[in-house]
Scaffold this active site. Structure first.
Site, PDB file in Angstrom:
ATOM      1  N   HIS A   1      39.594  56.084  20.420  1.00 50.58           N
ATOM      2  CA  HIS A   1      39.347  57.687  20.647  1.00 50.58           C
ATOM      3  C   HIS A   1      40.756  58.189  20.959  1.00 50.58           C
ATOM      4  O   HIS A   1      40.226  59.373  21.291  1.00 50.58           O
ATOM      5  CB  HIS A   1      37.734  57.881  21.034  1.00 50.58           C
TER       6      HIS A   1
ATOM      7  N   GLU B   1      36.461  60.130   6.114  1.00 52.92           N
ATOM      8  CA  GLU B   1      37.693  60.335   5.782  1.00 52.92           C
ATOM      9  C   GLU B   1      38.988  60.157   5.180  1.00 52.92           C
ATOM     10  O   GLU B   1      39.379  60.985   4.174  1.00 52.92           O
ATOM     11  CB  GLU B   1      38.582  59.868   7.161  1.00 52.92           C
TER      12      GLU B   1
END
Ligand code: TPP
Lengths: 324, 327
Positions: free
Chosen positions: A129, A60
């Site tokens: 998450h 990322e």
């Protein structure tokens, strides 16, 4: 008007913008050959090819940073985060680079970048998450933060975000992807910073963004049916820029506000809205501003409990009744 | 090289007079790296670096005036006084800064080079980092992406042997060679003697050609040395290195001294010419100090410009919605 899903609306927006401007590219993990972890990019790789729709390795910080560099050069990258929760490993790139470069260069550099993906809990995937980092992002001048609640808004806001010359953090909600709604066939854009009155009302303002708006609408429906209370529902649509006028006008009309927010309460988005209302509409209030946020703990896995951790219709109704 | 040195010496004086805020990371001792590499930039080539950015800025053609004014936080600075020493930018000269987070610029250089390739432009991006930055994860992510996607980026490690007060030996598992990390990504790499300007240019040229012609990324590790502390505010500047070590480098490895000697040996320049060049550099630096001191500071309202494009442009979208809170 055709009825399509939130997912399809986003897909249409991406597809139209890829067609319109060849500086637009889509990048992220599994966005191309796999068709997207949540299928937002379904079919785009096939249609536009590997130059325009690009699978990245799991890195990322690396690929978001690459997007920032490419945007500095005038490209318009749309970077997918598989979950916004994973933004944290790229926060240096998002905050220090995307958020600050224009300012530090004295306005010499524009950054037409979109970072998008699903945020929020409610899908029973545990704490790591289920984050809703819009408060962190909106805390950075230089970034814009957009959180659509309906298919119509998702499409119009996404197209605007891609054409915007500033970095836009576009936060979708996994639980909304399947929602259906009317979306016109002809092109339209929704400006950032313009809230939407999703339901008119006279007695209390329910104010939120993202899926909290849907919860608020459900609460408003029950308030009308069961308690004869007329709730106005304001959908912020973007956190930054923020449409202060629509919020304040609504509060000046109803004299009561309940903020509904899937963000955490402590230093969350609702903290900002509450401050705004007390600073600028204090005299119009007939009762203290109330908040219904996610309960202040990491997202719990246990499905029935997580459903209660998020703002619920019942909690909204309790708050409304307490100040009515 | 003389321009960089005289500029920085002048800036050091201002700093010591208390006219400057924040950090001042001096490049003195490393001049040959910026000169040898940035001087090769063609019309489609780009450069980006970290916070020790004055040298590169002057080589790509930024004026001493705009740079000195930026150091003093003046409105006439290259970033209108909003960036400071660590954040010089000149996009019109393909110079993208000036970045304060160690290794944070490494994927940006990648993105710049990616955009070149995407647009079909034959160019490359020189992306500078220090010896301390090689240990950041994002640098390794960048290397992987560069090699995986054949991106025309050249990573230039300016190895001055220290990251702040930490020596190479105390920070890197593979000490002898930093560039060798490229092997892990099947990338080309080379080691360069920074005090030899011809060698810097030759090896950088090769790496840039590899990038431009074949889209092959490289790492160059250029050996160099800084004379001053990590920044001027470095309280330990004389603790982690012995004074003799610094003196040894000044006496035997100074890139300017060695370059002058070479020019004289080759009959390209004599003392008179070198003195003339030096005097011009000193005068330019002195003039930039005067310019910077005479320039106004930004206004308080300027805090709210250059944050959002549409607000600055006064567009409809910029007028609707509140971009700033509590204003
Ligand atoms: C992420 C991050 N960590 C720490 C710092 C503080 N810091 C600034 S420069 C520096 C040393 C970096 O050394 P190196 O990369 O070798 O570059 P040099 O100073 O030698 O040019 C440190 C620790 C920072 N700016 N960013």
């Amino acid at each position: 008007m055709p009825v399509i899903t939130y997912r399809q609306a986003l897909n249409d927006a991406l597809s139209e913008e890829l067609t319109r401007d060849e500086n637009v590219v889509i990048m992220g993990e599994e966005v191309a050959e796999y068709n997207g972890a949540y299928k937002i990019t379904e079919g785009l790789w096939k249609k536009f090819g590997s130059k325009r729709v690009v699978d990245t390795p799991i890195s990322e910080a690396g690929f978001i940073g690459l997007g920032v560099g490419a945007a500095m050069m005038g490209m318009r990258p749309v970077m997918e985060l598989m979950f916004w929760s994973f933004a944290y490993v790229a926060f240096d790139q998002i905050i220090n680079n995307a958020g600050c470069v224009r300012y530090m260069s004295g306005g010499l550099i524009n950054l037409p970048l979109v970072i998008r993906g699903p945020a929020n809990g409610g899908t029973n995937v545990g704490a790591t998450h289920s984050h809703t980092p819009e408060n962190f992002l909106a805390n950075t001048p230089g970034l814009k933060v957009v959180c659509p609640a309906t298919p119509y808004d998702a499409k119009g806001l996404m197209k605007t975000a891609i054409r915007d010359n500033d970095p836009v953090c576009f936060m979708e909600n996994t639980l909304l992807y399947g929602d259906q709604g009317e979306v016109p066939e002809e092109e339209y854009l929704i400006p950032l910073g313009v809230a939407d009155i999703k339901r008119e009302g006279a007695d209390v303002s329910l104010i939120g963004h993202g899926r909290a708006v849907i919860t608020a609408l459900n609460a408003a429906h029950r308030l009308a049916e069961e308690f004869d209370i007329s709730a106005e529902v304001i959908d912020l649509r973007s956190i930054r820029p923020l449409d202060e006028e629509t919020i304040l006008d609504s509060v000046r009309k109803t004299h009561r506000a309940v903020l509904v927010d899937e963000n955490k309460p402590f230093c969350g988005v609702s903290s900002q809205i509450a401050t705004l209302i007390q600073e600028k509409a204090f005299d119009d209030l007939d009762a203290p501003v109330q908040r219904v946020c996610s309960l202040d703990a990491p997202a719990i896995y246990s499905p029935p409990v997580e459903a209660l951790q998020l703002p619920t219709v019942d909690r909204i109704i309790q708050k409304v009744l307490a100040i009515s | 090289m003389l321009r960089i040195r005289r500029f920085e010496q002048a800036s050091l004086k201002l700093y010591q007079q208390g006219k400057m805020g924040g950090f001042l990371h001096l490049y003195i001792g490393q001049e040959s790296v910026a000169v040898g590499t940035c001087s090769l930039l063609g019309p489609n080539d780009h450069a980006i670096t970290a916070y020790r950015d004055h040298g590169h800025a002057l080589v790509v053609g930024m004026s001493m005036n705009e740079c000195m004014a930026e150091l003093l936080g003046k409105a006439t600075g290259c970033s209108k006084g909003k960036g400071g020493s660590m954040h010089f930018f000149a996009p019109d000269k393909n110079y993208w800064g000036g970045h304060g987070i160690v290794a944070g610029q490494t994927p940006l250089g990648l993105g710049i080079a990616y955009a070149l390739k995407y647009k079909g432009l034959k160019g490359c991006c020189l992306t500078y980092l220090g010896d301390g930055a090689v240990n950041q994860g994002v640098f390794h992510e960048s290397l992987n992406l560069a090699a995986l996607w054949n991106i025309p980026v050249v990573y230039v490690i300016e190895n001055n042997q220290y990251s702040m007060g930490t020596s190479l030996a105390r920070s890197s598992a593979i000490k002898a060679c930093l560039a060798e990390r490229a092997e892990a990504y099947a990338m080309d790499w080379d080691i360069v003697n920074g005090e030899n300007l011809y060698e810097v240019r030759a090896k950088t040229f090769d790496a840039m050609e590899r990038a431009r012609e074949k889209c092959r990324p490289s790492i160059l590790e250029i050996d160099t040395y800084r004379y001053y502390g990590h920044s001027v505010a470095d309280a330990n500047a004389k603790v982690y290195r012995k004074a003799e070590e610094i003196e040894f480098y000044k006496q035997n490895h100074d890139p300017i001294m060695l370059w002058e000697k070479r020019l004289k040996d080759e009959g390209v320049a004599d003392d008179a010419l070198i003195e003339k060049i030096d005097n011009e550099a000193k005068a330019e630096a002195a003039a930039s100090v005067a310019f910077a001191e005479d320039s106004p500071f930004p206004e308080l309202e300027d805090i709210f410009t250059d944050i959002y494009h549409e607000v600055d442009m006064g567009t409809e979208a910029g007028r609707t919605g509140r971009h700033f809170f509590n204003d």
